[in-house]
Design a protein around this motif. Structure first.
Motif, PDB file in Angstrom:
ATOM      1  N   MET A 167       0.839  -1.203   0.000  1.00 16.73           N
ATOM      2  CA  MET A 167       0.000   0.000   0.000  1.00 16.73           C
ATOM      3  C   MET A 167       0.875   1.255   0.000  1.00 16.73           C
ATOM      4  O   MET A 167       1.873   1.301   0.717  1.00 16.73           O
ATOM      5  CB  MET A 167      -0.908  -0.030   1.236  1.00 16.73           C
ATOM      6  CG  MET A 167      -2.083   0.937   1.103  1.00 16.73           C
ATOM      7  SD  MET A 167      -3.166   0.879   2.545  1.00 16.73           S
ATOM      8  CE  MET A 167      -4.010  -0.687   2.248  1.00 16.73           C
ATOM      9  N   ASP A 168       0.484   2.232  -0.752  1.00 19.69           N
ATOM     10  CA  ASP A 168       1.244   3.477  -0.853  1.00 19.69           C
ATOM     11  C   ASP A 168       1.094   4.291   0.436  1.00 19.69           C
ATOM     12  O   ASP A 168      -0.010   4.590   0.853  1.00 19.69           O
ATOM     13  CB  ASP A 168       0.750   4.277  -2.050  1.00 19.69           C
ATOM     14  CG  ASP A 168       1.425   5.629  -2.126  1.00 19.69           C
ATOM     15  OD1 ASP A 168       2.606   5.714  -1.706  1.00 19.69           O
ATOM     16  OD2 ASP A 168       0.794   6.581  -2.591  1.00 19.69           O
ATOM     17  N   LYS A 169       2.200   4.612   1.075  1.00 19.73           N
ATOM     18  CA  LYS A 169       2.128   5.377   2.329  1.00 19.73           C
ATOM     19  C   LYS A 169       2.819   6.728   2.212  1.00 19.73           C
ATOM     20  O   LYS A 169       3.091   7.391   3.203  1.00 19.73           O
ATOM     21  CB  LYS A 169       2.736   4.572   3.474  1.00 19.73           C
ATOM     22  CG  LYS A 169       2.039   3.250   3.702  1.00 19.73           C
ATOM     23  CD  LYS A 169       2.614   2.544   4.907  1.00 19.73           C
ATOM     24  CE  LYS A 169       2.045   1.141   5.055  1.00 19.73           C
ATOM     25  NZ  LYS A 169       2.637   0.208   4.109  1.00 19.73           N
ATOM     26  N   SER A 170       3.119   7.140   0.983  1.00 16.39           N
ATOM     27  CA  SER A 170       3.829   8.399   0.787  1.00 16.39           C
ATOM     28  C   SER A 170       3.030   9.603   1.295  1.00 16.39           C
ATOM     29  O   SER A 170       3.596  10.624   1.666  1.00 16.39           O
ATOM     30  CB  SER A 170       4.173   8.590  -0.690  1.00 16.39           C
ATOM     31  OG  SER A 170       2.990   8.592  -1.445  1.00 16.39           O
ATOM     32  N   TRP A 171       1.695   9.426   1.365  1.00 14.79           N
ATOM     33  CA  TRP A 171       0.847  10.520   1.845  1.00 14.79           C
ATOM     34  C   TRP A 171       1.169  10.919   3.263  1.00 14.79           C
ATOM     35  O   TRP A 171       0.912  12.050   3.673  1.00 14.79           O
ATOM     36  CB  TRP A 171      -0.630  10.129   1.731  1.00 14.79           C
ATOM     37  CG  TRP A 171      -0.984   8.901   2.512  1.00 14.79           C
ATOM     38  CD1 TRP A 171      -0.933   7.623   2.063  1.00 14.79           C
ATOM     39  CD2 TRP A 171      -1.407   8.818   3.874  1.00 14.79           C
ATOM     40  NE1 TRP A 171      -1.303   6.750   3.066  1.00 14.79           N
ATOM     41  CE2 TRP A 171      -1.593   7.463   4.186  1.00 14.79           C
ATOM     42  CE3 TRP A 171      -1.639   9.778   4.873  1.00 14.79           C
ATOM     43  CZ2 TRP A 171      -2.002   7.027   5.441  1.00 14.79           C
ATOM     44  CZ3 TRP A 171      -2.051   9.342   6.130  1.00 14.79           C
ATOM     45  CH2 TRP A 171      -2.229   7.975   6.399  1.00 14.79           C
ATOM     46  N   MET A 172       1.738   9.986   4.064  1.00 17.41           N
ATOM     47  CA  MET A 172       2.053  10.286   5.467  1.00 17.41           C
ATOM     48  C   MET A 172       3.023  11.461   5.583  1.00 17.41           C
ATOM     49  O   MET A 172       3.085  12.130   6.603  1.00 17.41           O
ATOM     50  CB  MET A 172       2.705   9.072   6.133  1.00 17.41           C
ATOM     51  CG  MET A 172       1.760   7.941   6.394  1.00 17.41           C
ATOM     52  SD  MET A 172       2.681   6.643   7.213  1.00 17.41           S
ATOM     53  CE  MET A 172       1.410   5.418   7.380  1.00 17.41           C
TER      54      MET A 172
ATOM     55  N   LYS B  98      -0.422  18.243   6.120  1.00 18.93           N
ATOM     56  CA  LYS B  98      -1.750  17.869   6.604  1.00 18.93           C
ATOM     57  C   LYS B  98      -2.844  18.595   5.822  1.00 18.93           C
ATOM     58  O   LYS B  98      -3.996  18.240   5.874  1.00 18.93           O
ATOM     59  CB  LYS B  98      -1.877  18.175   8.105  1.00 18.93           C
ATOM     60  CG  LYS B  98      -1.005  17.271   8.950  1.00 18.93           C
ATOM     61  CD  LYS B  98      -1.572  17.101  10.350  1.00 18.93           C
ATOM     62  CE  LYS B  98      -1.487  18.346  11.207  1.00 18.93           C
ATOM     63  NZ  LYS B  98      -0.129  18.675  11.639  1.00 18.93           N
ATOM     64  N   MET B  99      -2.470  19.661   5.143  1.00 19.35           N
ATOM     65  CA  MET B  99      -3.424  20.422   4.356  1.00 19.35           C
ATOM     66  C   MET B  99      -3.617  19.812   2.964  1.00 19.35           C
ATOM     67  O   MET B  99      -4.546  20.173   2.252  1.00 19.35           O
ATOM     68  CB  MET B  99      -2.942  21.873   4.175  1.00 19.35           C
ATOM     69  CG  MET B  99      -2.885  22.651   5.461  1.00 19.35           C
ATOM     70  SD  MET B  99      -4.537  22.729   6.166  1.00 19.35           S
ATOM     71  CE  MET B  99      -4.203  23.302   7.790  1.00 19.35           C
ATOM     72  N   ALA B 100      -2.732  18.920   2.584  1.00 18.19           N
ATOM     73  CA  ALA B 100      -2.754  18.381   1.224  1.00 18.19           C
ATOM     74  C   ALA B 100      -3.911  17.402   1.046  1.00 18.19           C
ATOM     75  O   ALA B 100      -4.284  16.688   1.967  1.00 18.19           O
ATOM     76  CB  ALA B 100      -1.432  17.695   0.905  1.00 18.19           C
ATOM     77  N   LYS B 101      -4.446  17.392  -0.164  1.00 17.94           N
ATOM     78  CA  LYS B 101      -5.526  16.461  -0.501  1.00 17.94           C
ATOM     79  C   LYS B 101      -5.037  15.015  -0.337  1.00 17.94           C
ATOM     80  O   LYS B 101      -5.776  14.154   0.116  1.00 17.94           O
ATOM     81  CB  LYS B 101      -5.953  16.727  -1.958  1.00 17.94           C
ATOM     82  CG  LYS B 101      -7.082  15.846  -2.445  1.00 17.94           C
ATOM     83  CD  LYS B 101      -8.451  16.393  -2.027  1.00 17.94           C
ATOM     84  CE  LYS B 101      -9.583  15.529  -2.574  1.00 17.94           C
ATOM     85  NZ  LYS B 101      -9.962  14.446  -1.647  1.00 17.94           N
ATOM     86  N   GLU B 102      -3.770  14.793  -0.668  1.00 17.75           N
ATOM     87  CA  GLU B 102      -3.201  13.441  -0.550  1.00 17.75           C
ATOM     88  C   GLU B 102      -3.263  12.955   0.896  1.00 17.75           C
ATOM     89  O   GLU B 102      -3.507  11.791   1.165  1.00 17.75           O
ATOM     90  CB  GLU B 102      -1.721  13.416  -0.995  1.00 17.75           C
ATOM     91  CG  GLU B 102      -1.515  13.540  -2.470  1.00 17.75           C
ATOM     92  CD  GLU B 102      -1.366  15.003  -2.895  1.00 17.75           C
ATOM     93  OE1 GLU B 102      -1.885  15.912  -2.201  1.00 17.75           O
ATOM     94  OE2 GLU B 102      -0.723  15.233  -3.932  1.00 17.75           O
ATOM     95  N   TYR B 103      -3.020  13.877   1.835  1.00 19.56           N
ATOM     96  CA  TYR B 103      -3.042  13.508   3.248  1.00 19.56           C
ATOM     97  C   TYR B 103      -4.451  13.120   3.673  1.00 19.56           C
ATOM     98  O   TYR B 103      -4.666  12.099   4.314  1.00 19.56           O
ATOM     99  CB  TYR B 103      -2.512  14.675   4.102  1.00 19.56           C
ATOM    100  CG  TYR B 103      -2.357  14.279   5.554  1.00 19.56           C
ATOM    101  CD1 TYR B 103      -1.201  13.640   5.993  1.00 19.56           C
ATOM    102  CD2 TYR B 103      -3.378  14.508   6.470  1.00 19.56           C
ATOM    103  CE1 TYR B 103      -1.075  13.241   7.312  1.00 19.56           C
ATOM    104  CE2 TYR B 103      -3.253  14.121   7.794  1.00 19.56           C
ATOM    105  CZ  TYR B 103      -2.100  13.491   8.214  1.00 19.56           C
ATOM    106  OH  TYR B 103      -1.982  13.088   9.511  1.00 19.56           O
ATOM    107  N   GLU B 104      -5.403  13.951   3.259  1.00 17.16           N
ATOM    108  CA  GLU B 104      -6.805  13.688   3.581  1.00 17.16           C
ATOM    109  C   GLU B 104      -7.236  12.332   3.019  1.00 17.16           C
ATOM    110  O   GLU B 104      -7.852  11.523   3.714  1.00 17.16           O
ATOM    111  CB  GLU B 104      -7.650  14.818   2.989  1.00 17.16           C
ATOM    112  CG  GLU B 104      -9.076  14.835   3.492  1.00 17.16           C
ATOM    113  CD  GLU B 104      -9.891  15.940   2.816  1.00 17.16           C
ATOM    114  OE1 GLU B 104      -9.332  17.025   2.582  1.00 17.16           O
ATOM    115  OE2 GLU B 104     -11.059  15.682   2.519  1.00 17.16           O
ATOM    116  N   ASP B 105      -6.890  12.092   1.760  1.00 18.00           N
ATOM    117  CA  ASP B 105      -7.237  10.814   1.131  1.00 18.00           C
ATOM    118  C   ASP B 105      -6.574   9.661   1.874  1.00 18.00           C
ATOM    119  O   ASP B 105      -7.172   8.610   2.068  1.00 18.00           O
ATOM    120  CB  ASP B 105      -6.776  10.792  -0.335  1.00 18.00           C
ATOM    121  CG  ASP B 105      -7.614  11.719  -1.203  1.00 18.00           C
ATOM    122  OD1 ASP B 105      -8.681  12.162  -0.745  1.00 18.00           O
ATOM    123  OD2 ASP B 105      -7.183  12.002  -2.338  1.00 18.00           O
TER     124      ASP B 105
END
Ligand code: ZN
Length: 71
Positions: A1-6, A10-17
């Motif tokens: 699973m892709d965990k790069s969003w971590m 925190k404001m990024a859409k990627e983080y929210e997703d």
């Protein structure tokens, strides 16, 4: 699973997703338990919280990036 969003802001859409993906993953894996370990930077997987509180913590405190193995 892709965990790069971590590592995203925190404001990024990627983080929210990523948080939403993580919540779906944990809810699917706890099999009816009402509380899960919180992976935010404050609780660092030591505290048990409800899904609602964990989601809030992940948004407010951020994800503990040392926690890369989801179990
Ligand atoms: Zn927490």
């Amino acid at each position: 699973m892709d965990k790069s969003w971590m590592h995203c802001s925190k404001m990024a859409k990627e983080y929210e997703d990523g948080v939403e993906k993580f919540m779906r993953f944990t809810i699917a894996n706890v099999k009816g338990n009402s509380v899960i370990r919180c992976s935010c930077t404050k609780c660092m997987n030591l505290s048990f919280r409800t899904h609602k509180v964990v989601r809030e913590h992940l948004y407010f405190h951020g994800f503990d990036v040392s926690y890369t193995t989801w179990s």
